[in-house]
Design a protein around this motif. Structure first.
Motif, PDB file in Angstrom:
ATOM      1  N   MET A   1      27.322  49.495  44.714  1.00  0.00           N
ATOM      2  CA  MET A   1      27.768  48.502  45.693  1.00  0.00           C
ATOM      3  C   MET A   1      27.427  47.086  45.251  1.00  0.00           C
ATOM      4  O   MET A   1      27.341  46.170  46.069  1.00  0.00           O
ATOM      5  CB  MET A   1      27.236  48.798  47.096  1.00  0.00           C
ATOM      6  N   GLU A   2      27.239  46.893  43.951  1.00  0.00           N
ATOM      7  CA  GLU A   2      27.082  45.541  43.421  1.00  0.00           C
ATOM      8  C   GLU A   2      28.434  44.837  43.456  1.00  0.00           C
ATOM      9  O   GLU A   2      29.476  45.455  43.226  1.00  0.00           O
ATOM     10  CB  GLU A   2      26.542  45.583  42.001  1.00  0.00           C
ATOM     11  N   ILE A   3      28.406  43.518  43.704  1.00  0.00           N
ATOM     12  CA  ILE A   3      29.640  42.761  43.934  1.00  0.00           C
ATOM     13  C   ILE A   3      29.784  41.645  42.905  1.00  0.00           C
ATOM     14  O   ILE A   3      28.818  40.935  42.595  1.00  0.00           O
ATOM     15  CB  ILE A   3      29.648  42.144  45.354  1.00  0.00           C
ATOM     16  N   ARG A   4      31.000  41.499  42.394  1.00  0.00           N
ATOM     17  CA  ARG A   4      31.351  40.365  41.544  1.00  0.00           C
ATOM     18  C   ARG A   4      32.443  39.575  42.254  1.00  0.00           C
ATOM     19  O   ARG A   4      33.458  40.132  42.685  1.00  0.00           O
ATOM     20  CB  ARG A   4      31.862  40.837  40.183  1.00  0.00           C
ATOM     21  N   TYR A   5      32.224  38.264  42.394  1.00  0.00           N
ATOM     22  CA  TYR A   5      33.151  37.415  43.140  1.00  0.00           C
ATOM     23  C   TYR A   5      34.069  36.636  42.202  1.00  0.00           C
ATOM     24  O   TYR A   5      33.683  36.247  41.098  1.00  0.00           O
ATOM     25  CB  TYR A   5      32.385  36.428  44.027  1.00  0.00           C
ATOM     26  N   TYR A   6      35.293  36.396  42.677  1.00  0.00           N
ATOM     27  CA  TYR A   6      36.285  35.586  41.966  1.00  0.00           C
ATOM     28  C   TYR A   6      36.756  34.494  42.917  1.00  0.00           C
ATOM     29  O   TYR A   6      37.301  34.788  43.997  1.00  0.00           O
ATOM     30  CB  TYR A   6      37.487  36.437  41.549  1.00  0.00           C
ATOM     31  N   SER A   7      36.553  33.247  42.538  1.00  0.00           N
ATOM     32  CA  SER A   7      36.956  32.128  43.392  1.00  0.00           C
ATOM     33  C   SER A   7      38.431  31.801  43.199  1.00  0.00           C
ATOM     34  O   SER A   7      38.942  31.798  42.069  1.00  0.00           O
ATOM     35  CB  SER A   7      36.115  30.882  43.086  1.00  0.00           C
ATOM     36  N   ILE A   8      39.113  31.514  44.326  1.00  0.00           N
ATOM     37  CA  ILE A   8      40.515  31.125  44.330  1.00  0.00           C
ATOM     38  C   ILE A   8      40.594  29.602  44.435  1.00  0.00           C
ATOM     39  O   ILE A   8      39.780  28.974  45.124  1.00  0.00           O
ATOM     40  CB  ILE A   8      41.259  31.776  45.513  1.00  0.00           C
ATOM     41  N   SER A   9      41.571  29.000  43.745  1.00  0.00           N
ATOM     42  CA  SER A   9      41.712  27.548  43.801  1.00  0.00           C
ATOM     43  C   SER A   9      41.931  27.091  45.241  1.00  0.00           C
ATOM     44  O   SER A   9      42.502  27.822  46.058  1.00  0.00           O
ATOM     45  CB  SER A   9      42.884  27.102  42.931  1.00  0.00           C
ATOM     46  N   ASP A  10      41.496  25.881  45.537  1.00  0.00           N
ATOM     47  CA  ASP A  10      41.527  25.265  46.869  1.00  0.00           C
ATOM     48  C   ASP A  10      40.481  25.922  47.763  1.00  0.00           C
ATOM     49  O   ASP A  10      40.573  27.095  48.118  1.00  0.00           O
ATOM     50  CB  ASP A  10      42.908  25.367  47.536  1.00  0.00           C
ATOM     51  N   GLU A  11      39.476  25.141  48.145  1.00  0.00           N
ATOM     52  CA  GLU A  11      38.373  25.667  48.927  1.00  0.00           C
ATOM     53  C   GLU A  11      38.806  26.183  50.297  1.00  0.00           C
ATOM     54  O   GLU A  11      38.130  27.021  50.884  1.00  0.00           O
ATOM     55  CB  GLU A  11      37.288  24.599  49.100  1.00  0.00           C
ATOM     56  N   ASP A  12      39.922  25.662  50.821  1.00  0.00           N
ATOM     57  CA  ASP A  12      40.375  26.118  52.136  1.00  0.00           C
ATOM     58  C   ASP A  12      41.317  27.317  52.048  1.00  0.00           C
ATOM     59  O   ASP A  12      41.960  27.681  53.028  1.00  0.00           O
ATOM     60  CB  ASP A  12      41.029  24.979  52.921  1.00  0.00           C
ATOM     61  N   SER A  13      41.418  27.960  50.894  1.00  0.00           N
ATOM     62  CA  SER A  13      42.193  29.189  50.764  1.00  0.00           C
ATOM     63  C   SER A  13      41.519  30.298  51.552  1.00  0.00           C
ATOM     64  O   SER A  13      40.295  30.459  51.513  1.00  0.00           O
ATOM     65  CB  SER A  13      42.301  29.616  49.295  1.00  0.00           C
ATOM     66  N   ARG A  14      42.328  31.075  52.277  1.00  0.00           N
ATOM     67  CA  ARG A  14      41.829  32.215  53.037  1.00  0.00           C
ATOM     68  C   ARG A  14      42.753  33.403  52.791  1.00  0.00           C
ATOM     69  O   ARG A  14      43.977  33.273  52.902  1.00  0.00           O
ATOM     70  CB  ARG A  14      41.762  31.899  54.536  1.00  0.00           C
ATOM     71  N   ILE A  15      42.177  34.551  52.465  1.00  0.00           N
ATOM     72  CA  ILE A  15      42.957  35.707  52.041  1.00  0.00           C
ATOM     73  C   ILE A  15      42.743  36.862  53.010  1.00  0.00           C
ATOM     74  O   ILE A  15      41.601  37.256  53.275  1.00  0.00           O
ATOM     75  CB  ILE A  15      42.549  36.137  50.615  1.00  0.00           C
ATOM     76  N   ARG A  16      43.843  37.397  53.532  1.00  0.00           N
ATOM     77  CA  ARG A  16      43.745  38.512  54.478  1.00  0.00           C
ATOM     78  C   ARG A  16      43.912  39.869  53.797  1.00  0.00           C
ATOM     79  O   ARG A  16      43.121  40.773  53.987  1.00  0.00           O
ATOM     80  CB  ARG A  16      44.779  38.349  55.592  1.00  0.00           C
ATOM     81  N   ARG A  17      44.991  40.026  53.036  1.00  0.00           N
ATOM     82  CA  ARG A  17      45.290  41.332  52.460  1.00  0.00           C
ATOM     83  C   ARG A  17      45.514  41.219  50.957  1.00  0.00           C
ATOM     84  O   ARG A  17      45.846  40.144  50.435  1.00  0.00           O
ATOM     85  CB  ARG A  17      46.529  41.940  53.120  1.00  0.00           C
ATOM     86  N   LEU A  18      45.404  42.359  50.275  1.00  0.00           N
ATOM     87  CA  LEU A  18      45.597  42.406  48.833  1.00  0.00           C
ATOM     88  C   LEU A  18      46.083  43.797  48.441  1.00  0.00           C
ATOM     89  O   LEU A  18      45.978  44.757  49.205  1.00  0.00           O
ATOM     90  CB  LEU A  18      44.306  42.051  48.102  1.00  0.00           C
TER      91      LEU A  18
END
Length: 413
Positions: free
Chosen positions: A280-297
């Motif tokens: 359950m270790e996590i690696r994060y990937y940042s999306i351009s624009d700090e106000d980006s919000r992601i619901r589904r993938l």
């Protein structure tokens, strides 16, 4: 904890719920009106009495549909009223809240033909959502506001509803290989398991108070997000062992990649995450624009992660190997609010939830071209989709209490 609730209990609970809503209208009005008010006119009092028992005035004033017939259709999918009152409400709303041009989707023609079939669910006002396909080919959905799950036979159109504990308010469901239906108890902090053959329910209490979306892993374990609590969880259905860890704000959608990695979308920060299913270790990937919000993938055959950048009106892809990210603006622009997403034969399917009607969009990554269609009952939001074994797309409309199937004709068996 095992619970077996008869259908009559649901009917009684819904009746009491409806009565309590009507009794509490003045309190609801005081809480939800704020600085908003309805224009004067015949039918205003009926709208305040019935519509604002569930919706804020702000929600009503932001809405808009063409003509009495469309408003009547919207109202009838939410609440059963006497003919005269329903007609007066529809005339009032049609007069004061016509369709807003700014919210009409930009629809794009293209080569693909689809067929959309929809069903109105039995219990009105339940906010049907998140349909899935069970191993036997039946379609299941959650009725979040009514705390139930429903089953549809797509061949006959026959529907059955199964009551859950009233406080559960299921957000999403997922089937297991044996046909049991698992749900996230978004309001009572549980993961629940329904046995369709008996109606028996088994509940697993979580530390987080709001399990959100769940997915089964090939290892047999159930992984889930808890949005408000900012947690990720793992449940072993065999032992009942449950592990939960903190994560970045508002984890939302969750999928499993071909290599077993669990991917998470975030609706509270501009990130995607890859989680190791064992550690359950996590690696994060940042999306351009700090106000980006992601619901589904979702994920394509090459392991590329596709996502909706809901706050920016874009869809995007992440190459996990290189970290490269690329985004495309959705046809209806920055306010289109893409919400759900699925990959079918490496074509990207998603919806523009900020538009009226809600638009279904197809994106071809090879040509970088779009095609889109209006959802027939598209008064409000496909929140989650499911790809069937026949490559059909399961959709829903929570505001108009419908579930549906999209048949992509060049993929139909």
């Amino acid at each position: 904890m095992n619970v077996n609730l008869p259908a009559t209990r649901l009917i009684l609970a819904m009746s009491l719920f409806s009565i309590s809503l009507l009794i509490s209208v003045p309190m609801v009005l005081a809480q939800n009106h704020g600085n908003f008010s309805l224009p004067e006119g015949y039918g205003k009092e009926l709208v305040e009495q019935f519509c604002t028992s569930c919706h804020s005035i702000a929600t009503i004033t932001r809405s808009g549909f063409d003509g009495v017939e469309m408003w009547r259709s919207v109202q009838e999918s939410m609440m059963a009223l006497p003919e005269s009152e329903a007609n007066d409400i529809a005339h009032y709303l049609a007069e004061h809240f016509p369709a807003r041009k700014a919210r009409k989707p930009t629809l794009i023609d293209g080569p693909v033909e689809i067929e959309i079939q929809e069903w109105l669910v039995p219990t009105l006002g339940q906010r049907s959502r998140d349909p899935i396909e069970a191993p036997d080919g039946s379609i299941w959905w959650t009725g979040m506001w009514a705390s139930l799950v429903g089953r549809l036979d797509p061949l006959t159109g026959v529907m059955n509803e199964y009551p859950l504990p009233p406080e559960a308010k299921p957000h999403s469901i997922v089937p297991d290989a044996d046909g049991f239906i698992w749900y996230t108890g978004n309001s009572n902090g549980t993961i629940g398991k329904l046995d369709p053959s008996t109606g028996e329910i088994t509940e697993y209490p979580t530390k987080a108070d709001d399990p959100h979306t769940a997915v089964f892993h090939p290892n047999g374990k159930l992984y889930f997000t808890s949005q408000r609590s900012g947690m990720l969880g793992r449940l072993d259905p065999v032992t009942g062992e449950l592990t939960e860890i903190p994560t970045e704000p508002r984890p939302y959608g969750i999928i499993v990649a071909q290599d077993g990695t669990v991917w998470i979308a975030y609706n509270g920060i501009n990130k995607l995450a890859a989680m190791d299913p064992e550690s359950m270790e996590i690696r994060y990937y940042s999306i351009s624009d700090e106000d980006s919000r992601i619901r589904r993938l979702s994920i394509d055959s090459k392991g590329i992660i596709w996502y909706v950048n809901s706050s920016k009106g874009r869809i995007g892809r992440l190459n996990p190997t290189t970290g490269e990210i690329k985004e495309w603006e959705s046809p209806s622009g920055p306010r289109s609010h893409p919400y759900s997403l699925a990959v079918i034969n490496d074509q990207i399917w998603y919806n523009e939830s900020g538009m009226r009607p809600d638009a279904l969009v197809r994106f071809d990554p090879e040509t970088e071209s779009f095609q889109s269609w209006a959802i027939p009952s598209g008064v409000g939001i496909i929140r989650h989709v499911w790809v069937t074994r026949e490559n059909k797309l399961l959709i829903h409309q929570s505001s108009s209490n419908r579930v549906g199937i999209v048949t992509i004709k060049d993929l139909a068996n």
